[in-house]
Design a protein around this motif. Structure first.
Motif, PDB file in Angstrom:
ATOM      1  N   ASN A   1       7.114 -17.025 116.544  1.00 50.25           N
ATOM      2  CA  ASN A   1       7.527 -16.111 117.611  1.00 50.25           C
ATOM      3  C   ASN A   1       6.401 -15.802 118.580  1.00 50.25           C
ATOM      4  OD1 ASN A   1      10.256 -15.828 116.755  1.00 50.25           O
ATOM      5  ND2 ASN A   1       9.551 -14.467 115.123  1.00 50.25           N
ATOM      6  N   GLY A   2       5.423 -16.704 118.669  1.00 51.63           N
ATOM      7  CA  GLY A   2       4.296 -16.512 119.558  1.00 51.63           C
ATOM      8  C   GLY A   2       3.196 -15.713 118.902  1.00 51.63           C
TER       9      GLY A   2
ATOM     10  N   LEU B   1      13.538 -15.645 123.829  1.00 49.22           N
ATOM     11  CA  LEU B   1      12.265 -16.147 123.334  1.00 49.22           C
ATOM     12  C   LEU B   1      11.145 -15.899 124.331  1.00 49.22           C
ATOM     13  CD1 LEU B   1      13.326 -19.540 121.715  1.00 49.22           C
ATOM     14  CD2 LEU B   1      12.933 -17.343 120.592  1.00 49.22           C
ATOM     15  N   VAL B   2      11.431 -16.133 125.610  1.00 48.55           N
ATOM     16  CA  VAL B   2      10.422 -15.880 126.641  1.00 48.55           C
ATOM     17  C   VAL B   2      10.026 -14.409 126.633  1.00 48.55           C
ATOM     18  CG1 VAL B   2       9.960 -15.875 129.117  1.00 48.55           C
ATOM     19  CG2 VAL B   2      11.157 -17.808 128.081  1.00 48.55           C
ATOM     20  N   GLU B   3      11.019 -13.529 126.517  1.00 51.08           N
ATOM     21  CA  GLU B   3      10.733 -12.101 126.475  1.00 51.08           C
ATOM     22  C   GLU B   3       9.867 -11.761 125.269  1.00 51.08           C
ATOM     23  OE1 GLU B   3      13.105  -7.802 126.238  1.00 51.08           O
ATOM     24  OE2 GLU B   3      14.227  -9.694 126.286  1.00 51.08           O
ATOM     25  N   ARG B   4      10.150 -12.374 124.126  1.00 52.22           N
ATOM     26  CA  ARG B   4       9.386 -12.098 122.905  1.00 52.22           C
ATOM     27  C   ARG B   4       7.930 -12.523 123.029  1.00 52.22           C
ATOM     28  NH1 ARG B   4       6.453 -11.559 119.183  1.00 52.22           N
ATOM     29  NH2 ARG B   4       6.984 -11.149 116.994  1.00 52.22           N
ATOM     30  N   MET B   5       7.667 -13.548 123.826  1.00 51.61           N
ATOM     31  CA  MET B   5       6.323 -14.089 123.965  1.00 51.61           C
ATOM     32  C   MET B   5       5.614 -13.583 125.211  1.00 51.61           C
ATOM     33  SD  MET B   5       7.116 -17.954 122.580  1.00 51.61           S
ATOM     34  CE  MET B   5       8.023 -18.166 121.018  1.00 51.61           C
ATOM     35  N   THR B   6       6.171 -12.540 125.830  1.00 51.14           N
ATOM     36  CA  THR B   6       5.616 -11.971 127.056  1.00 51.14           C
ATOM     37  C   THR B   6       5.032 -10.591 126.778  1.00 51.14           C
ATOM     38  OG1 THR B   6       7.211 -13.159 128.445  1.00 51.14           O
ATOM     39  CG2 THR B   6       6.157 -11.223 129.409  1.00 51.14           C
TER      40      THR B   6
ATOM     41  N   THR C   1      12.366  -9.637 116.037  1.00 48.35           N
ATOM     42  CA  THR C   1      11.717  -8.328 116.192  1.00 48.35           C
ATOM     43  C   THR C   1      10.913  -8.361 117.486  1.00 48.35           C
ATOM     44  OG1 THR C   1       9.810  -9.067 114.896  1.00 48.35           O
ATOM     45  CG2 THR C   1      11.526  -7.826 113.726  1.00 48.35           C
ATOM     46  N   PRO C   2      10.661  -7.204 118.103  1.00 47.99           N
ATOM     47  CA  PRO C   2       9.856  -7.174 119.323  1.00 47.99           C
ATOM     48  C   PRO C   2       8.386  -7.490 119.040  1.00 47.99           C
ATOM     49  CG  PRO C   2      11.156  -5.142 119.056  1.00 47.99           C
ATOM     50  CD  PRO C   2      11.214  -5.887 117.757  1.00 47.99           C
TER      51      PRO C   2
END
Length: 434
Positions: free
Chosen positions: A115-116, A145-150, A388-389
């Motif tokens: 998850n990054g 996924l992009v949101e999770r890794m941002t 999860t965030p």
């Protein structure tokens, strides 16, 4: 889905992401061991740099279990002409070893992480900002996924491929009982009761009754989440009622429990011991082989004010700021995980059963073109939630897991448990954002 995760011998590769949670990162530097990457790939102690005028890049992967995967990533690396890329296949506790190695000069240049990277890696300047790699392809990556890794407006990893969890069911069992696939939580509870007949239970959520997996989906079902930005998100009206649903199912005797193979294997559904089961996309080939078209897949149902959901996770490709040549490492990540769509599709579908992280590649995946697999792939964009965030730290995850076990298995009062959890999570949020 995704990644994070205590090794289980019967699991393989990317499905580990779908176990949820984040592994502890407190390993000592000694856990890094010898031959950890750059020394071997660069031929020098600090790694990186160049070899004969070409950059040398050490790329780390955790030890996947699916046949052909290691050969595939080594083949991808060999195809890259601008640099010499050496793949390191890392057995054991990959999460802790990698996290510790980033504090040294013997870690990877490029590495995957579930998850990054963690918020501690980002805040500690251990990973490079990869935002500029995406260009006009950003909208093609799965949004959750992009949101999770941002974080802080920057993207810190490139999603590789994703795993997901869904609710699967035996069509024939539901049809015989005159029951439609449940779309709302009350319908799910009623269906589980009605489908419990003789030796068959209505629902299998894992041997812990869903305590370890379904806290998040129950929050999403009620329109809530673990966090709301940098604030607690679970301490709102509707959360206690949502979490108490799992306790109701536990006490109803409609749940299948005590199975030799837990939720991540579809044996309970295939054998007919349950009519509905929570599991991962990776089980679909086995289900299809055993049952043909006698199964369907749906998201976790919703409650009033919420929406259906599927948890998704993915390993993300990251660049260490200690890389011998950070720009060369970033160029390689762009080449492999953004430009080489044929390799991305191959990695997702040729060595297991997974969904490409690029939305445009999903229609090209033949294994996802029809039936329940096509339905599930469609749910990723429509109903997908990162497990999860980013700010949900290991300490938050552990405290939440312990709370869920007390609520579901022991009958603890959900409101009291949520009240007690708030200061724990708030202290972690202060630590990582203050």
């Amino acid at each position: 889905m995704a990644r994070p995760h205590r090794p289980l011998p019967t699991l393989s590769r990317r499905r580990m992401l779908a176990l949820g949670g984040v592994g502890a990162l407190g390993a000592s530097l000694a856990a890094c061991g010898d031959n950890t990457g750059r020394e071997g790939s660069a031929g020098q102690e600090d790694g990186g740099g160049s070899s004969g005028g070409r950059p040398s890049i050490a790329q780390w992967y955790h030890q996947y279990g699916e046949a052909g995967t290691q050969e595939a990533v080594e083949r991808y690396a060999a195809d890259y002409e601008p640099a010499d890329v050496t793949v390191f296949w890392k057995p054991g506790d990959y999460d802790q070893t990698t996290a510790a190695s980033l504090l040294t000069d013997s870690g990877p240049d490029v590495f995957e992480y579930g998850n990054g990277p963690t918020i501690d890696m980002i805040r500690g300047d251990q990973v490079a900002d990869l935002t500029d790699l995406f260009g006009d392809t950003l909208d093609d990556f799965t949004p959750s996924l992009v949101e999770r890794m941002t974080y802080d407006g920057k993207i810190w990893a490139v999603p590789q491929v994703l795993d997901m969890q869904v609710l699967v069911y035996r069509r024939s069992m539901l049809e015989e009982a005159g029951i439609d696939a449940p779309q709302q939580i009350p319908d799910l509870v009623a269906a589980a009761r009605e489908l419990t007949r003789g030796d068959v239970k209505g629902l299998f959520l894992g041997n812990d009754g869903g305590a370890g997996l379904l806290g998040g989906p129950m929050l999403w079902a009620a329109g809530l989440d673990y966090l709301d930005g940098e604030q607690v998100g679970f301490h709102s009206a509707g959360a206690p009622e949502a979490l108490s649903v799992l306790r109701t199912l536990w006490t109803d005797e409609s749940l299948l429990l005590g199975q030799a193979k837990d939720w991540f294997d579809a044996d309970a559904l295939i054998s007919g011991r349950t009519a509905m089961q929570w599991t991962g996309l990776w089980t679909f080939p086995a289900i299809s082989e055993a049952l043909g078209d006698d199964f369907g897949a749906i998201p976790w149902p919703s409650m009033e004010g919420g929406s259906p959901s599927v948890p998704v996770g993915a390993y993300g490709s990251c660049v260490s700021t200690r890389a011998g040549d950070v720009q060369a490492a970033k160029d390689f990540v762009r080449w492999l995980w953004i430009d080489q769509t044929d390799k991305q599709l191959d990695f997702a579908t040729s060595y297991g059963f997974h969904v490409p992280s690029r939305v445009s590649l999903v229609p090209q995946a033949e294994v996802l073109s029809s039936g329940p697999a096509a339905d599930a792939a469609g749910y990723v964009t429509e109903f997908g939630h990162a497990q999860t965030p980013l700010l949900w730290t290991p300490q938050c995850a552990t405290a939440w897991s312990d709370m869920m076990s007390r609520i579901v298995r022991d009958g603890a009062d959900p409101q009291e448990e949520l009240d007690a959890l708030v200061p724990v999570v708030e202290a972690e949020l202060e630590r990582v954002t203050g």
